[in-house]
Design a protein around this motif. Structure first.
Motif, PDB file in Angstrom:
ATOM      1  N   SER A  64      57.121  16.070  45.895  1.00  0.00           N
ATOM      2  CA  SER A  64      57.154  15.723  47.904  1.00  0.00           C
ATOM      3  C   SER A  64      57.942  14.786  48.593  1.00  0.00           C
ATOM      4  O   SER A  64      58.953  14.857  47.703  1.00  0.00           O
ATOM      5  CB  SER A  64      56.239  14.282  47.493  1.00  0.00           C
ATOM      6  N   PHE A  65      58.180  15.036  49.717  1.00  0.00           N
ATOM      7  CA  PHE A  65      58.882  14.215  50.373  1.00  0.00           C
ATOM      8  C   PHE A  65      60.205  13.421  49.809  1.00  0.00           C
ATOM      9  O   PHE A  65      61.340  12.691  49.668  1.00  0.00           O
ATOM     10  CB  PHE A  65      58.249  14.146  51.786  1.00  0.00           C
ATOM     11  N   ARG A  66      58.710  12.314  49.431  1.00  0.00           N
ATOM     12  CA  ARG A  66      59.189  11.053  48.915  1.00  0.00           C
ATOM     13  C   ARG A  66      59.851  11.023  47.951  1.00  0.00           C
ATOM     14  O   ARG A  66      60.770  10.178  47.952  1.00  0.00           O
ATOM     15  CB  ARG A  66      57.775   9.929  49.322  1.00  0.00           C
ATOM     16  N   LEU A 125      62.941  11.647  36.855  1.00  0.00           N
ATOM     17  CA  LEU A 125      61.557  12.098  37.309  1.00  0.00           C
ATOM     18  C   LEU A 125      60.608  13.069  37.590  1.00  0.00           C
ATOM     19  O   LEU A 125      60.103  13.545  38.190  1.00  0.00           O
ATOM     20  CB  LEU A 125      62.219  12.920  39.317  1.00  0.00           C
ATOM     21  N   SER A 126      61.192  14.356  36.230  1.00  0.00           N
ATOM     22  CA  SER A 126      60.624  15.347  35.853  1.00  0.00           C
ATOM     23  C   SER A 126      59.499  15.000  34.762  1.00  0.00           C
ATOM     24  O   SER A 126      59.253  15.816  34.724  1.00  0.00           O
ATOM     25  CB  SER A 126      61.810  15.970  35.034  1.00  0.00           C
ATOM     26  N   HIS A 127      59.295  13.081  34.610  1.00  0.00           N
ATOM     27  CA  HIS A 127      58.833  12.875  33.404  1.00  0.00           C
ATOM     28  C   HIS A 127      57.078  13.418  33.705  1.00  0.00           C
ATOM     29  O   HIS A 127      56.486  13.812  35.130  1.00  0.00           O
ATOM     30  CB  HIS A 127      58.816  11.803  32.436  1.00  0.00           C
ATOM     31  N   VAL A 162      70.044  17.720  43.907  1.00  0.00           N
ATOM     32  CA  VAL A 162      68.648  16.940  43.536  1.00  0.00           C
ATOM     33  C   VAL A 162      67.707  18.118  44.817  1.00  0.00           C
ATOM     34  O   VAL A 162      66.268  18.318  43.996  1.00  0.00           O
ATOM     35  CB  VAL A 162      69.031  15.511  44.232  1.00  0.00           C
ATOM     36  N   ASP A 163      68.178  18.554  45.716  1.00  0.00           N
ATOM     37  CA  ASP A 163      67.396  18.707  46.496  1.00  0.00           C
ATOM     38  C   ASP A 163      66.487  20.423  46.653  1.00  0.00           C
ATOM     39  O   ASP A 163      65.585  20.475  46.776  1.00  0.00           O
ATOM     40  CB  ASP A 163      67.420  19.393  48.326  1.00  0.00           C
ATOM     41  N   ALA A 215      64.571  10.439  44.791  1.00  0.00           N
ATOM     42  CA  ALA A 215      66.212  11.074  44.080  1.00  0.00           C
ATOM     43  C   ALA A 215      67.231  10.680  44.380  1.00  0.00           C
ATOM     44  O   ALA A 215      68.192  10.688  43.604  1.00  0.00           O
ATOM     45  CB  ALA A 215      65.293  12.897  43.421  1.00  0.00           C
ATOM     46  N   LEU A 216      67.210  11.086  46.052  1.00  0.00           N
ATOM     47  CA  LEU A 216      68.746  11.276  46.344  1.00  0.00           C
ATOM     48  C   LEU A 216      68.898   9.737  46.259  1.00  0.00           C
ATOM     49  O   LEU A 216      70.302   9.378  45.885  1.00  0.00           O
ATOM     50  CB  LEU A 216      68.381  11.991  47.953  1.00  0.00           C
TER      51      LEU A 216
END
Length: 417
Positions: free
Chosen positions: A160-162, A370-372, A150-151, A167-168
């Motif tokens: 971004s950090f958020r 989250l890649s959308h 994920v990272d 995701a994690l």
């Protein structure tokens, strides 16, 4: 104070250390998280988040911290019923009395015939003379690989950090913690498989390393072979409809092959591994009256989990077919193929075998979600992910409470060993 700080112009709401100080902050957060993993496991989560926020953190370092944190938390799980992890744990004294050179011929241990990768893993754990460490080692393999993927993917995509933290958290929320902990063979096997697939698609790693990872995963648990087979098929078949058809038909096909292929194939070294897998799939399709399989077969909670994962698999396939930008990523395309296999496992297998496939695949689902890039459905996907995460966390606690001593678990999580 301001001479040691500068504004991050791309994220004006944040004030970050200068590059000269970033290394010091990074090392401090890493050491605090590392120490907390052993003394206050739950508190280490806070320091791990600070480590992710630091500008110079590494994906490998994060994988180490998350692995140690999850392993430390898993150490506090004392089951209130006989689960798979207890059977594997009870077999460790046999490994301790076995020399390294006798591992290939070891007998009389729970579910380890032919599983040379797992036998080596269990033998190493047994050397520490603390059999309870098995659940820690098993859990650490899964969550460390999850965190690394994920990272590292987030860094490559410029998240971004958020978004990285989201995701994690979602990746951790979906798979049931107790199943990750309890599947002593399949959890390390599928963790290695997930890592191999990420390095294969996402990093273009050399063939020697990939072959070794795929081979070791298969030698740890043969149930990874259908996923590996789909990866091989993808090299030659480019038509998506055909690939999904193969994914859905792979398990019925394996049953037919198990019955049709001659018994002599079971004695040939390489073919014997595939034949063993085919035989297991045939058994699993009717496997519901023994051990943990019998207990889980009639569990309302686990049946609910089954539908939960099926919905996630369908969601993942729809995301891939919409081709936001995932068509550019073989890893995310493969997430849809693997999701189709999860649906087939859920339909054709009577036991809870589908968890083995669905839990690691859920990490790829989160990356695909989250890649959308389609603004028209961004809000819908974000709301769906939030609902999935909340349900996952709530049910995980309920599930763990039904199989483990929660007072012991919470005390250990707060104050460590």
């Amino acid at each position: 104070m301001m001479d040691t700080l500068e504004l991050d112009l791309t994220n004006s709401h944040r004030i970050v250390p200068r590059k000269s100080d970033a290394g010091a902050y990074n090392n401090a957060y890493f050491l605090l998280a590392l120490l907390s993993c052993f003394l206050f496991p739950f508190a280490s989560i806070f320091f791990i988040i600070l480590y992710i926020r630091s500008e110079k953190h590494s994906s490998v370092g994060l994988a180490i911290l998350v692995g140690l944190c999850s392993g430390a938390i898993a150490y506090g799980v004392n089951t209130t019923l006989m689960a798979d992890i207890d059977r594997y744990t009870n077999s460790l004294p046999i490994f301790r009395e076995t020399s390294f050179w006798d591992l290939l011929s070891i007998k009389g241990v729970y579910s380890s015939v032919g599983s040379h990768g797992y036998n080596l893993f269990a033998w190493i754990v047994s050397r520490f003379n603390d059999d309870h460490l098995l659940r820690s080692a098993v859990t650490a393999t899964f969550y460390s690989v999850l965190a690394f993927i994920v990272d590292d993917y987030a860094v490559l995509q410029g998240w971004s950090f958020r978004r990285t933290c989201a995701a994690l958290l979602i990746s951790v929320a979906i798979p049931p913690f107790f199943n990750v902990l309890s599947y002593a063979k399949s959890t390390p096997a599928f963790s290695l498989l997930l890592l191999a697939l990420y390095l294969d698609f996402g990093k273009r790693t050399g063939p020697v390393v990939l072959i070794l990872l795929y081979a070791f995963a298969a030698s740890t648990h043969s149930s990874v072979l259908p996923v590996i087979a789909l990866r091989v098929v993808l090299l030659f078949v480019k038509n998506e409809i055909a690939i999904y058809g193969i994914s859905l038909a792979l398990l019925p096909l394996s049953n037919m092959l198990s019955a049709a292929l001659p018994a002599s194939f079971r004695t040939i070294p390489v073919l014997s591994l595939f034949m063993s897998a085919l035989d297991k799939f045939s058994v699993y399709s009717e496997f519901s009256d023994w051990g943990w399989a019998a207990a889980s077969q009639h569990s309302v909670l686990l049946m609910g989990y089954r539908y939960y994962f099926e919905a996630i698999a369908v969601f993942c396939i729809l995301l891939v077919f919409r081709r936001y930008d995932v068509s550019k990523s073989g890893l995310l395309v493969f997430s849809g193929i693997w999701s189709a296999l999860c649906i087939a496992v859920s339909v054709f297998f009577a036991a809870d075998v589908f968890f083995r496939y669905a839990m690691p695949c859920s990490t790829l689902f989160v990356l695909a979600s989250l890649s959308h890039k389609d603004d028209a459905v961004n809000l819908f996907i974000d709301i769906a992910l939030a609902i999935i995460a909340v349900i996952g966390f709530v049910v995980q606690w309920a599930y763990l409470a039904s199989v483990a001593d929660m007072s012991c678990f919470i005390l250990h999580g707060l104050f460590g060993v």
